[in-house]
Design a protein around this motif. Structure first.
Motif, short mmCIF file in Angstrom:
data_model
loop_
_atom_site.label_atom_id
_atom_site.label_comp_id
_atom_site.label_asym_id
_atom_site.label_seq_id
_atom_site.Cartn_x
_atom_site.Cartn_y
_atom_site.Cartn_z
N ILE A 85 0.86 -1.19 0.00
CA ILE A 85 0.00 0.00 0.00
C ILE A 85 0.89 1.23 0.00
N ILE A 86 0.54 2.23 -0.79
CA ILE A 86 1.27 3.50 -0.76
C ILE A 86 1.01 4.17 0.58
N GLY A 87 2.06 4.37 1.37
CA GLY A 87 1.93 4.88 2.73
C GLY A 87 1.69 6.38 2.78
N PRO A 88 1.27 6.89 3.95
CA PRO A 88 0.95 8.32 4.09
C PRO A 88 2.15 9.23 3.90
N LEU B 145 11.79 -2.74 1.70
CA LEU B 145 10.45 -2.13 1.62
C LEU B 145 9.94 -1.82 3.02
N HIS B 146 10.16 -2.77 3.94
CA HIS B 146 9.74 -2.55 5.33
C HIS B 146 10.46 -1.36 5.96
N ALA B 147 11.72 -1.23 5.64
CA ALA B 147 12.55 -0.18 6.28
C ALA B 147 12.19 1.21 5.78
N GLY B 148 11.70 1.31 4.54
CA GLY B 148 11.36 2.61 3.98
C GLY B 148 9.96 3.07 4.34
N ASP B 149 9.62 4.27 3.92
CA ASP B 149 8.30 4.84 4.20
C ASP B 149 7.39 4.87 2.99
N ASP B 150 7.89 4.38 1.84
CA ASP B 150 7.09 4.46 0.62
C ASP B 150 5.91 3.50 0.63
N PHE B 151 6.11 2.31 1.24
CA PHE B 151 5.08 1.27 1.18
C PHE B 151 4.75 0.71 2.57
N ILE B 152 3.51 0.27 2.69
CA ILE B 152 3.11 -0.60 3.80
C ILE B 152 2.99 -1.98 3.18
N TYR C 44 -8.49 1.31 2.14
CA TYR C 44 -9.35 1.22 0.95
C TYR C 44 -8.83 0.21 -0.07
N GLY C 45 -7.55 0.33 -0.44
CA GLY C 45 -6.98 -0.59 -1.43
C GLY C 45 -6.78 -1.98 -0.86
N ALA C 46 -6.31 -2.05 0.38
CA ALA C 46 -6.03 -3.35 1.00
C ALA C 46 -7.30 -4.19 1.17
N GLY C 47 -8.43 -3.53 1.39
CA GLY C 47 -9.67 -4.25 1.62
C GLY C 47 -10.51 -4.48 0.38
N GLN C 48 -10.00 -4.07 -0.79
CA GLN C 48 -10.75 -4.21 -2.05
C GLN C 48 -12.13 -3.58 -1.96
#
Length: 591
Positions: free
Chosen positions: A316-319, A378-385, A557-561
């Motif tokens: 997911i694109i993070g805040p 990916l976990h270490a960065g802030d771009d994605f959940i 929203y995206g994660a839950g379809q």
């Protein structure tokens, strides 16, 4: 041009910009600030006063404290403990999710809480065979309701508190929201998990895998290069398959080896098997090209794509992502993340074709094919959940104890009136820095500066409303038309307008606009302003109606379809009940 008209035009422009999301919300707020300066509605000092406003500075301090707690691994630990419980009853698990998210969000940044709990919630749903859509909505709504129980529970609460203090009404106390907020939390939790949970749809792929969920079935194929193929000995670029057929080669299977993300200079050999992504008609057309065989007897699913070194990951694109507003074409996923985006789920549903032209927004879901050893980055960065794959974050007990003690001390100091919330919060930040719970460089990288600039840019708009007299005109219009129905009717209407506007415009902007008007209305009615300010707070904090009105809704929203109508249906019922409760509770407590 009269100042009232200028301010009205600026407000209208702000509403349009916030609603259409032409710019990010922080940039829109700064545009508002500059517009107020350029038009002369405010002096330069008044226009930039938001940067030194107690609300802005307190929110910044609480964001740092939230980052400190997060850095200890405590929130992840609590979430992982909930994964391990043996409880499988859907109602109980939903209630536990709301309780945990709400309790943490009463004292920490609720967006951060939801971001951390997102992958854990999906894992809980999978292990306990519970509808993930229900748990995610419980997570978001629980965080929103929990944030309505204390003054530090959301930036909106602190913003309205600062406005109240500026008008000589005093700041809102730490637990002043708790009586009404607590009742709302309990009643709405029961209402959601028992009363209306069946209104939340369950959406699963027929195949139950990610390729099915993202509808990739007709876009993936296995292409064989036979011995007599004219493509043997040519590199990928020379074949012109990519250019002429809009083809993406995900990997080459060569005997016992797999070449992942092959470069265009890679030479093709006889017997090579290429896993490709293209439009269905392109795949059919390629099957007619001499020297290419398309396997029609083999369906490409998760099992076929996942290997020892390569996996499929949903993110997911993070805040705080730096990818927000960027087109996929402008992001070198292969080089930066060692990944290929296969599909995107956004506001308009799932997209598999023409991904390059999609501009990413917060909450968008992406399906990535990625090298397994790159997931930790990916976990270490802030771009994605990263969903489904939980980060390996160790609980640092010493830091967790110190951080928890600091948070409790901050709350007690403010609650017992030993000092203001602003002072206690910044003392807490300094304590975290000194005790090395969090390093200041880490705080710089983890703080959501978007919220800081949003508040700094919006606060002058409230000043402009009062200075220009626009707020007085609106308040007079409301009282003249609703005064005959009594204060309770005006209070109820104020809440309804706030919550409806917050469904489409950032709730902080709505609070800045309506809090001064609420105060003016109370003065005209010659009654206590506090219930009117609380109506604004609760209205702005309970934006259940849309997925775009509140950041936690956007994240799930995206994660839950979900579809937009899902929030209108379930969130609409939640909003209706909250409206009834506020209409009853606030007059009961304050009139």
């Amino acid at each position: 041009m009269p100042a009232e008209l200028i301010v009205a035009v600026i407000i209208l422009g702000a509403v349009i910009l916030f609603s259409l999301e032409i710019f990010s919300i922080d940039i829109t707020a700064l545009i508002i600030m500059c517009a107020l300066m350029v038009t002369g509605v405010l002096t330069v000092e008044e226009a930039v006063s938001g940067f030194s406003n107690p609300a802005t500075l307190t929110v910044l301090a609480m964001l740092i404290i939230s980052a400190g707690i997060q850095n200890t691994g405590l929130i992840n630990y609590l979430g992982q403990q909930s994964v391990g419980t043996g409880i499988k009853n859907e109602i109980v698990v939903m209630a536990m999710t709301m309780f945990l998210a709400g309790t943490l969000s009463a004292f920490l940044n609720n967006t951060a809480v939801v971001a951390i709990f997102l992958p854990m919630t999906l894992k809980i749903a999978h292990h306990k065979n519970i509808n993930a859509n229900k748990l995610l909505m419980a997570l978001s709504f629980g965080a929103m309701l929990g944030g309505s129980c204390t003054v530090i529970g959301s930036s909106t609460n602190l913003l309205v508190s600062a406005i109240s203090e500026e008008h000589g009404l005093g700041a809102i106390k730490m637990f002043e929201l708790a009586p009404v907020g607590g009742i709302l939390f309990i009643v709405m939790t029961i209402f959601l998990v028992i009363g209306i949970r069946k209104t939340i749809p369950e959406r699963k792929s027929e195949k139950g895998d990610l390729t099915g969920i993202y509808r990739l079935d007709n876009y993936l194929a296995e292409m064989i290069i036979p011995e007599n193929s004219p493509f043997v000995g040519k590199n990928i670029e020379q074949t012109r398959l990519l250019q002429d057929h809009d083809l993406e080669i995900l990997r080459i299977i060569r005997r016992e080896n797999i070449i992942y993300l092959p470069e265009n200079i890679e030479l093709l050999e006889a017997g090579d098997s290429l896993i490709v992504k293209a439009k269905a008609r392109k795949i059919i057309a390629m099957g007619k090209i001499p020297g290419i065989e398309i396997r029609t007897d083999l369906a490409i699913n998760d099992e076929k794509l996942i290997t020892e070194d390569v996996v499929l990951v949903e993110v997911i694109i993070g805040p705080n992502s730096l990818l927000i507003k960027k087109k996929i074409n402008d992001i070198d996923f292969r080089k930066k993340y060692k990944a290929i985006p296969l599909a995107v789920r956004g506001k308009r549903g799932v997209a598999v074709e023409q991904l390059d032209q999609i501009a990413l927004s917060e909450g968008f879901a992406l399906l990535l094919e990625i090298e397994k050893d790159a997931i930790s980055e990916l976990h270490a960065g802030d771009d994605f959940i990263v969903l489904h794959e939980l980060p390996q974050i160790k609980l640092e007990k010493r830091k967790a104890i110190i951080a928890t003690t600091i948070v409790i001390t901050v709350i007690l100091a403010a609650s017992l009136n030993l000092t203001s919330i602003l002072v206690s919060a910044w003392l807490g930040c300094v304590a975290m820095f000194i005790t090395r719970v969090i390093r200041i460089q880490y705080a710089y990288s983890k703080v959501s500066w978007k919220i800081f600039f949003l508040l700094a840019g919006l606060i002058p708009l409230g000043t402009a409303l009062e200075k220009s007299g626009t707020g007085d005109l609106v308040a007079t219009f409301i009282t003249e038309h609703l005064a005959t129905y009594g204060p309770a009717a005006i209070l109820s209407s104020l809440f309804l307008v706030t919550t409806l506007l917050s469904g489409f415009v950032t709730n902080n902007a709505v609070a800045v606009l309506l809090a001064p008007i609420a105060i003016t209305i109370s003065h005209q009615l010659q009654i206590d302003a506090k219930p009117f300010l609380l109506a604004v707070i609760f209205g702005a904090n309970t934006s259940f109606l849309t997925p775009i009105g509140y950041q936690t809704n956007t994240l799930i929203y995206g994660a839950g379809q979900y579809k937009f109508v899902d929030f209108l249906r379930t969130g609409g019922l939640m909003t209706l009940l909250v409206w009834i409760l506020i209409t009853v509770l606030l007059p009961l407590f304050y009139f």
